[in-house]
Design an enzyme around this catalytic site. Structure first.
Site, short mmCIF file in Angstrom:
data_model
loop_
_atom_site.label_atom_id
_atom_site.label_comp_id
_atom_site.label_asym_id
_atom_site.label_seq_id
_atom_site.Cartn_x
_atom_site.Cartn_y
_atom_site.Cartn_z
N HIS A 1 -0.41 -0.98 -0.56
CA HIS A 1 0.00 -2.36 -0.33
C HIS A 1 1.38 -2.37 0.31
O HIS A 1 2.30 -1.68 -0.15
CB HIS A 1 0.03 -3.14 -1.64
CG HIS A 1 0.41 -4.58 -1.48
ND1 HIS A 1 -0.43 -5.51 -0.90
CD2 HIS A 1 1.55 -5.26 -1.80
CE1 HIS A 1 0.16 -6.70 -0.88
NE2 HIS A 1 1.37 -6.56 -1.42
N SER A 2 1.54 -3.15 1.39
CA SER A 2 2.81 -3.30 2.09
C SER A 2 3.30 -1.94 2.60
O SER A 2 2.58 -1.29 3.36
CB SER A 2 3.83 -3.98 1.16
OG SER A 2 4.90 -4.53 1.86
N LEU A 3 4.47 -1.49 2.19
CA LEU A 3 4.92 -0.13 2.55
C LEU A 3 3.82 0.89 2.26
O LEU A 3 3.56 1.81 3.06
CB LEU A 3 6.18 0.23 1.75
CG LEU A 3 6.48 1.73 1.57
CD1 LEU A 3 6.97 2.33 2.87
CD2 LEU A 3 7.50 1.95 0.47
N ALA B 1 0.67 0.66 2.43
CA ALA B 1 -0.40 0.68 3.42
C ALA B 1 -0.04 1.57 4.60
O ALA B 1 -0.85 2.38 5.07
CB ALA B 1 -0.70 -0.74 3.90
N SER C 1 -3.29 -3.06 2.72
CA SER C 1 -3.13 -4.37 2.12
C SER C 1 -1.74 -4.95 2.39
O SER C 1 -0.72 -4.27 2.26
CB SER C 1 -3.35 -4.24 0.59
OG SER C 1 -3.05 -5.44 -0.09
#
Length: 246
Positions: free
Chosen positions: A76-78, A80, A104
């Site tokens: 998720h975020s970083l 991803a 994500s």
């Protein structure tokens, strides 16, 4: 029956423990493996990293000797971006490719010039706290806790710089499916999310959910159902191929 391992990469400022609650909700054929990053959790004494590809290479070298196949990657975020880089780092080391990459809550690697603008240099404590407020995932009580912030902000600062200094490179595309999860009120645009389709020769999908940047916590059960529905196909296929001929 062989289990499918789900390697989970945390978002900026977080420990891999953010995924620990998922264990109770995963089906019996999935095995959760949160990936801890240097400078946090059990690896608190290790130096923080601000080079995304160097970190991915380090993690790939650490994980490859015990890598359980089949496996999928989620971030998720970083996380991803890091999951994508880890997929390439595994391939460079000759490891089997993931059966799927789940990206994500963030813009695609090739569409980050606007998304990460201003993050390449170190941010002050005040700027980092303001940024946390915009994500709406941290209470004012936590933001006002100086002891807690003194532990969190150095990690967050390094993680933001790692994203800000990330630049896409030309290389062979992944072959595995890429599935993207996005929040309808998050700052990653539809175009930036669809940009992940450029990372693979395999299939591609986007699942949008209500909520802001931390929709993965707001809709935890739905996120896990989404992962399960995409991975069930790969699990069944692997189970059939591994079954003895009659």
């Amino acid at each position: 029956m062989t289990k499918l391992t789900l390697l989970c990469l945390p978002y900026s400022g977080a420990s891999a423990m953010v995924y620990s609650r998922w264990r109770r909700q995963l089906p019996s054929w999935m095995q959760l493996q949160p990936v801890e990053l240097p400078g946090r959790g059990a690896r608190y004494d290790e130096p923080l990293q601000i080079d995304m590809r160097a970190l991915a290479r380090q993690l790939a070298r650490e994980l490859k000797p015990t890598l359980q196949t089949p496996y999928a990657l989620f971030g998720h975020s970083l996380g991803a971006l890091l999951a994508c880089e880890l997929a390439h780092a595994f391939r460079d080391l000759g490891a089997p490719e993931a059966v799927a990459l789940f990206a994500s809550g963030t813009a695609a690697p090739s569409m980050r010039s606007d998304y990460d603008r201003g993050f390449a240099e170190a941010r002050s404590d005040e700027e980092l706290i303001d940024q946390l407020r915009t994500f709406q995932g941290t209470s004012e009580e936590v933001l006002a806790n100086q002891e807690l912030m003194s532990l969190t902000l150095p990690v967050l600062r390094a993680d933001f710089m790692m994203c800000g200094r990330f630049t896409p490179v030309e290389r062979p595309l992944l072959n595995c499916p890429v599935h993207v999860l996005g929040g309808k009120e998050d700052r990653a645009t539809t175009e930036q999310l669809i940009g992940w389709s450029k990372e693979t020769l395999g299939s591609f999908s986007v699942d949008m959910m209500t909520g802001g940047h931390f929709f993965i916590h707001e809709h935890e059960a739905r996120v896990i159902r989404t992962l399960k529905s995409h991975l069930e196909v790969h699990h069944r296929r692997h189970a059939l191929s591994a079954a003895p001929a009659l």
